[in-house]
Structure formats: C-alpha cells, structure tokens
Design an enzyme around this catalytic site. Structure first.
Site, PDB file in Angstrom:
ATOM      1  N   LYS A 130     -34.354 -48.659 -10.112  1.00 42.20           N
ATOM      2  CA  LYS A 130     -32.526 -48.743 -10.581  1.00 42.20           C
ATOM      3  C   LYS A 130     -32.508 -49.464 -11.363  1.00 42.20           C
ATOM      4  O   LYS A 130     -32.863 -51.215 -10.963  1.00 42.20           O
ATOM      5  CB  LYS A 130     -32.269 -48.734  -9.025  1.00 42.20           C
ATOM      6  CG  LYS A 130     -29.834 -48.598  -9.044  1.00 42.20           C
ATOM      7  CD  LYS A 130     -29.449 -47.528  -8.264  1.00 42.20           C
ATOM      8  CE  LYS A 130     -27.912 -47.692  -7.838  1.00 42.20           C
ATOM      9  NZ  LYS A 130     -27.653 -47.856  -6.661  1.00 42.20           N
ATOM     10  N   SER A 211     -25.467 -43.582  -6.065  1.00 43.03           N
ATOM     11  CA  SER A 211     -25.073 -43.917  -7.678  1.00 43.03           C
ATOM     12  C   SER A 211     -26.703 -44.389  -8.197  1.00 43.03           C
ATOM     13  O   SER A 211     -27.100 -44.687  -8.899  1.00 43.03           O
ATOM     14  CB  SER A 211     -24.318 -45.116  -7.471  1.00 43.03           C
ATOM     15  OG  SER A 211     -25.512 -46.526  -6.466  1.00 43.03           O
ATOM     16  N   SER A 235     -25.920 -44.025  -1.068  1.00 44.98           N
ATOM     17  CA  SER A 235     -26.107 -44.159  -2.637  1.00 44.98           C
ATOM     18  C   SER A 235     -27.947 -43.991  -3.018  1.00 44.98           C
ATOM     19  O   SER A 235     -28.093 -43.641  -3.677  1.00 44.98           O
ATOM     20  CB  SER A 235     -25.827 -45.678  -3.400  1.00 44.98           C
ATOM     21  OG  SER A 235     -24.297 -45.493  -4.115  1.00 44.98           O
TER      22      SER A 235
END
Length: 582
Positions: A130, A211, A235
């Site tokens: 990420k 996310s 997330s």
C-alpha cells in the site's frame, strides 16, 4: 487514471518485447470484443500463460516449484505480472506505481537461486505494498496525496525490509483510499488524488473496499502474488472479503508500524493479503517481529513462536484438525446484522465445519454488545452518535493523527508540509485535485472535502479527559467483550466465527487491537462482491487463526462446497470510471 510510472514501464516492456528481450516470457491474448450485456464473466479478461505456466490462481508454492524445476524465473514472474497489470490497469487501477528496479531485483534473486541460495518460500515472489508504507528506493511514498510527492523516507518501513530480506521482489505500490480514509468522512473508497479510482474486478461500479483497496483488488484479480495493507479499522479485512481473498490482520504490535504513514498507535496494524491462507501466512511470517522504531512491538516478546521453529506457517492445518475445535457463534452481537443471503451461506459453511467434527456453540456473545455494536453497520464515531464522545474511537483517533503525522513528517525531507496545518492548506490551495473544500467547490471523490482532517486539526493533539475516557472505554470494553465470548461456561473456545460484512465484527476487533482473519465464503448475488467468514481471537492468538482458517479452507476445497473463493466476474467493466460513493 494511471500513474506516469506505470505508463513509462509499460513502454519499456513494449520496447523490450519488440527487441526480443522477453520473447517467450508471456503469451498475449487477442483483444476482447465488448459484450452486449455488461453482466460480467470470469473469462472476460483471461490471464495469459507465463512461459507455459498457468499463473492465474497459482499459489506461492506453485511458483516456487516451477522455479525450482527451472521452468520459470523470478524475472519471468515480474514480466508476467507486468503484462497482467497492463491488461487490467485501465479497468481496476490497482497499481499506483511500478518499481523501476523490480526486474533488476528479480534478476538478483534468480542469480542467488542459481548459486544454490534460496532464502525461503518468498524467494523471487513479486508483491506490492500500500502506498502509505515507506520504501527507500526509486518509488514515492505519498498515501495517495500530491502533498507528499517528492518526499524521501529515511529508510524502508520495517515490514518492507523484512520482505526484502526474505527474498521477495517489490513489484510496486498499490492504490488506496487517500490518507487511508483519514481525510474525509464522505468520500469515494479506493480513490486518491495521485492514484485515481481503484475498482474491484468483481464489480467495477461499487465500493471496492478500503482503504487498502489496490492491495485487495490486485490480489483478487491475479495482478500480483500477495500484498501488504494497513488497518486502523477494517482496512485490511474489508477489501479482502469484498475481493474474495484472505485478509490477515494481526494483533496491534505484532507487525511494526515503523515507516508507515500513521493514524493511531492504538489500532494501526500492517496485515497481509493472499488468495490462500498459506500465501497470506507466508507473507505474515516474513514481516512480524520486534522493531526499535515501534515500541509497541516489544510487547510481543514471549507471545510468539521461538526462532527456528518455523514461524506461524507450522500451524497450517488440514480439515482433520477441526475434530478437536470448538467455535462460538455470537449471534446477537454480529450475525443478526448480516443480510439474509449472507446468513444462509455462512450458516451452511458453519454446518459444514460442524460436520467435519468441530463443536459449535451459539450461546456466547460479546459482553455489552447492545452498547458496543452499531446496529446500522460500521461507524467509528458510534459513541458520539449515541451522545457519548467519550465512548467513541474517533475521539482518540483524531487526536492521535494530529500528533503522529507531525512526527512522521519530521523524518522525511518534504519542506512543503511539516504538519496537519500544512496539509489542510495544501488541499485548499489545490482544491481541484485534492478536494480541500466540500462539494460543489471541491472534488466529487471527496464529497465532504477534508472534514476528517479538520476534525483532527480542531483537537490540536490535546489528550484531554474525554480522550482518555474514550480510549479506556473502547479498548477496555471490546477486549473484555471478546475475551468473555471466548470463555464459554469455563471452556476456552478456539475462535469466534463471525460475518465480516457489514463491518461491526472487524470494528470491535480493531478497537480491541485483537487479530482477525477473513476467508472467502461467497458472492453477493445482487452486487457480485465477495463476503467472508471471519475468525476472531484474543491478543497474540495468531497461531489459532492460522490453524483454523487453513483447516476450514482445506475443508472448503475438498468438500465440493460452492462457498469458497471464486474468480472475479468483471461486472460493470463497460461503465465509465468515476468515483464510486460509499
């Protein structure tokens, strides 16, 4: 939208292919004719063979076997995942930036293998992280925001350094919800100003999960072998279950946050994504451990496998292990909030687990669930919604972010933004791209502007009485609630089986800082998105999660049940790529 790095690398591979440098590495498929109906199909975007090897749905063990036999190299894997990325990127946008050094790193791993050195199960395996996980290389670390473009982190994040040491090949950065969802409370999940809109290959028109959106979407679409994400509250688990893959969120403090763009030290955790439990555990085994840059990790000592004992992978099990297991089903706490279809499918899976010899008890609940669990779904400000900000996790998350982002920015060389005040002003100055104001004056992906940042800014980082009351209530109540549910009539349960959609279960686990794993269990008939079966445990009980998640997965794949991972259907692939509302 695709980043310049992706386009540049695409051109480089195209040039290499024309020159014959990668001849025979991949087999291109003919261009696809759009279907009259946009209903989707698993075969809409078939994955090319990789030098004769079927990379689609391949496990890490499959890849290692092919490399050990000399049928495949790490360079081949990187090339083929690049091809898959170029094939899918304009639809799902799972990659923020491809590592320009990926092929060179893969070549080094191949040379080591040829010399007889194989570092472990991840040697030569490509992965993504990420874009809020720091890498001290030729890539950016921006959390999706233009405000951090050009920042140089002082070192690799601890988890990245560990994966490099394990021989894995960093393929690139995955897209995400900008600032890991901290910046806005009404926004498009999976969108960032720098990365654009990430979309799920299961249904491109709905929330892809966030996310850690690109991490989950990329693994689910076979665009990468495994990935790392971060979770403050859902997330990792949310995008994993929505993209029909395994998501493993460990106890807070078991994986270091050193070098990761922070939110709150009380809940932030780095987790792993894989298409199988084993793949997710291989990645997890490489990253857990003590890091001097994160003092929370010192608490894990005495709670983890001893060095040289095989890590957590030694707890991987088959379905026969279920004969000795006892699970709890906290029905009123979580199950009543799942939809009818999900309850039916998950119920059938639970019955399958019972038929394999496990004991399942229904008379266990999260203590005080009537107060702790929002009946309307995930809501990290549920305490305030009830009139009690001193019982809301958002109360302390806002304060922690203000302080933590200032500390993080002090360690990078970005002179434009040094604190939250600077970030807020940057977003206002660049409202057309960064949505510094609510609509209609901002950006449609950030409908409420940057109200999350403004809420944090208003706290000035002051840890007042309300802050400590909220922290004590959320942590103390959820930990007590989970621990009580795991102790049924004096008997310790091996885990709590929970639905992870619509989100209350992973919210309670997040507030407690406790681990949670989700495994694919089914597909919503209306949306085409995945949902999962979660296993919840107490702190430092990752061995339990590994054992039972792998045993249930083995049961799924040997029993003929349809309730398991399925390939994406690409529903809505003809729909214009616009921000998707929550």
């Amino acid at each position: 939208m695709r980043s310049l790095a992706v386009l540049t690398t695409a051109a480089a591979v195209a040039a290499a292919a024309s020159s014959g440098n990668v001849q025979g590495v991949f087999e291109l498929t003919p261009s696809l004719t759009p279907l009259e109906a946009d209903a989707g199909s698993p075969d809409l975007f078939p994955m090319p063979l990789c030098k004769g090897f079927k990379l689609e749905e391949a496990t890490i063990d499959d890849m290692q076997k092919a490399m050990a036999q000399g049928n495949l190299t790490s360079v081949d894997l990187v090339h083929c995942y690049m091809v898959r990325t170029f094939q899918t990127q304009q639809y799902i946008n799972s990659v923020m930036e491809i590592n320009p050094d990926a092929l060179a790193i893969a070549s080094q791993r191949d040379a080591e293998r040829k010399a007889g050195k194989v570092r472990g199960p991840l040697h030569g395996i490509p992965f993504t992280v990420k874009d809020n996980i720091g890498t001290a290389d030729n890539m950016q670390t921006t959390a999706g925001s233009w405000a951090l473009l050009g920042s140089r982190v002082p070192r690799d994040a601890h988890v990245v350094a560990r994966l490099r040491d394990a021989g894995a090949v960093l393929f690139g950065k995955a897209t995400l919800s900008e600032w890991a969802d901290m910046r806005s409370n009404n926004y498009s999940e999976g969108y960032s100003a720098r990365g654009g809109n990430c979309r799920s290959a299961y249904n491109l028109t709905v929330n892809p999960g966030g996310s850690s959106s690109g991490s989950g979407v990329g693994v689910g679409a076979n665009a990468i072998a495994f990935s790392l994400g971060t979770e403050t509250d859902g997330s990792v688990i949310n995008p994993a279950m929505r993209n029909s893959i395994v998501g493993f969120k460990p106890t807070v403090g078991l994986t270091s946050r050193g070098g990761v763009v922070p939110e709150t030290e009380h809940q932030d955790s780095v987790g792993t994504f894989g298409r199988t439990v084993r793949d997710a555990v291989y990645a997890f085994d490489a990253i857990w451990g003590v890091d001097p840059h994160d003092n929370y990790t010192s608490a894990q000592e005495g709670h983890t496998p001893k060095p040289g004992c095989g890590g957590y992978a030694r707890f991987l099990a088959q379905k026969t292990a279920l004969r000795n297991a006892t699970f709890g089903v906290p029905w009123n706490s979580f199950w009543v909030h799942a939809g009818d279809e999900q309850r039916r499918v998950l119920g059938e899976l639970v019955e399958l687990i019972r038929s394999a010899g496990a004991t399942v008890v229904n008379e266990t609940e999260i203590t005080n669930y009537q107060t702790l669990v929002s009946p309307e779904g995930w809501n990290w400000d549920y305490g305030t919604a009830r009139g009690f900000p001193n019982e809301s996790e958002y109360t302390y998350v806002k304060v922690d972010f203000y302080n933590n982002i200032k500390k993080y920015l002090s360690e990078v060389n970005n002179t434009r933004v040094r604190d939250l005040e600077d970030i807020v002003q940057f977003n206002k100055d660049n409202a057309g791209s960064e949505g510094g104001y609510p609509m209609p004056d901002g950006h449609p992906a950030f409908w409420s502007g940057q109200d999350g940042f403004l809420a944090s800014l208003a706290t000035k980082g002051v840890q007042n009485e309300t802050y400590f009351q909220a922290l004590e209530f959320c942590q103390g109540s959820t930990r007590r609630g989970i621990n009580d549910a795991l102790n049924h009539k004096g008997r310790r349960l091996n885990g709590l089986l929970v639905p992870v959609d619509p989100g209350q279960s992973y919210q309670i686990a997040a507030q407690a800082g406790y681990p949670l794993v989700t495994i694919p269990a089914g597909i919503h008939s209306d949306s085409g998105m995945g949902f999962g079966l979660g296993i919840m445990q107490t702190a430092w009980a990752e061995a339990e999660l590994v054992r039972w998640a792998s045993a249930i997965e083995h049961l799924q794949h040997t029993s003929g049940t349809p309730h398991k991972r399925t390939r994406p259907t690409w529903r809505g692939y003809l729909v214009r790529n616009l921000p998707v509302p929550l």
